[in-house]
Design a protein around this motif. Sequence first.
Motif, PDB file in Angstrom:
ATOM      1  N   VAL A 275       0.867  -1.179   0.000  1.00 18.47           N
ATOM      2  CA  VAL A 275       0.000   0.000   0.000  1.00 18.47           C
ATOM      3  C   VAL A 275       0.902   1.228   0.000  1.00 18.47           C
ATOM      4  O   VAL A 275       1.811   1.327   0.815  1.00 18.47           O
ATOM      5  CB  VAL A 275      -0.929   0.027   1.240  1.00 18.47           C
ATOM      6  CG1 VAL A 275      -1.680   1.347   1.331  1.00 18.47           C
ATOM      7  CG2 VAL A 275      -1.909  -1.129   1.211  1.00 18.47           C
TER       8      VAL A 275
ATOM      9  N   ILE B   1      -2.847   0.307  -4.183  1.00 19.09           N
ATOM     10  CA  ILE B   1      -2.976  -0.957  -3.465  1.00 19.09           C
ATOM     11  C   ILE B   1      -2.634  -2.078  -4.436  1.00 19.09           C
ATOM     12  O   ILE B   1      -3.255  -2.198  -5.501  1.00 19.09           O
ATOM     13  CB  ILE B   1      -4.411  -1.139  -2.917  1.00 19.09           C
ATOM     14  CG1 ILE B   1      -4.750   0.015  -1.957  1.00 19.09           C
ATOM     15  CG2 ILE B   1      -4.569  -2.489  -2.235  1.00 19.09           C
ATOM     16  CD1 ILE B   1      -6.218   0.071  -1.554  1.00 19.09           C
TER      17      ILE B   1
ATOM     18  N   LEU C  77      -5.725  -5.048   5.217  1.00 20.70           N
ATOM     19  CA  LEU C  77      -5.661  -3.993   4.209  1.00 20.70           C
ATOM     20  C   LEU C  77      -5.961  -2.635   4.844  1.00 20.70           C
ATOM     21  O   LEU C  77      -5.262  -1.657   4.590  1.00 20.70           O
ATOM     22  CB  LEU C  77      -6.641  -4.281   3.068  1.00 20.70           C
ATOM     23  CG  LEU C  77      -6.702  -3.254   1.940  1.00 20.70           C
ATOM     24  CD1 LEU C  77      -5.327  -3.012   1.331  1.00 20.70           C
ATOM     25  CD2 LEU C  77      -7.697  -3.709   0.885  1.00 20.70           C
TER      26      LEU C  77
ATOM     27  N   ILE D  38      -3.398   0.631   5.057  1.00 17.48           N
ATOM     28  CA  ILE D  38      -3.770   1.973   4.580  1.00 17.48           C
ATOM     29  C   ILE D  38      -3.590   2.996   5.699  1.00 17.48           C
ATOM     30  O   ILE D  38      -3.033   4.080   5.488  1.00 17.48           O
ATOM     31  CB  ILE D  38      -5.219   1.984   4.034  1.00 17.48           C
ATOM     32  CG1 ILE D  38      -5.306   1.128   2.766  1.00 17.48           C
ATOM     33  CG2 ILE D  38      -5.692   3.418   3.770  1.00 17.48           C
ATOM     34  CD1 ILE D  38      -6.716   0.848   2.288  1.00 17.48           C
TER      35      ILE D  38
END
Length: 104
Positions: free
Chosen positions: A40, A55, A68, A72
Amino acid sequence: MRGNMNNMMKQMQKMQKKMMKAQEELHEMTFEASAGGGMVTVTANGKKEVTDVEIKEEVVDPDDIEMLQDLIIAATNDVLKQIDEKTEATMGQFTKGLNMPGMF
């Protein structure tokens, strides 16, 4: 006395112009941070506006959305920290030695 005051005002105006130019340059800079070994990447400008989020496809796992999200958040926090540090280093030069609360 009056000449001293005029000289001081001119110095303040010069410093203010330099500060504004430095701030403009800072706002135009681009900052980038990655998390998860580059899975990311978040890009932002000096105004703390996120301009891009990349991503990698292989990190997208419908069964592990939390990972995920964490990547981020980590990349975003890192890029914002970079901007804060650069802002402090850039703008701090103008406030060094001045005891003016609330400037930056």
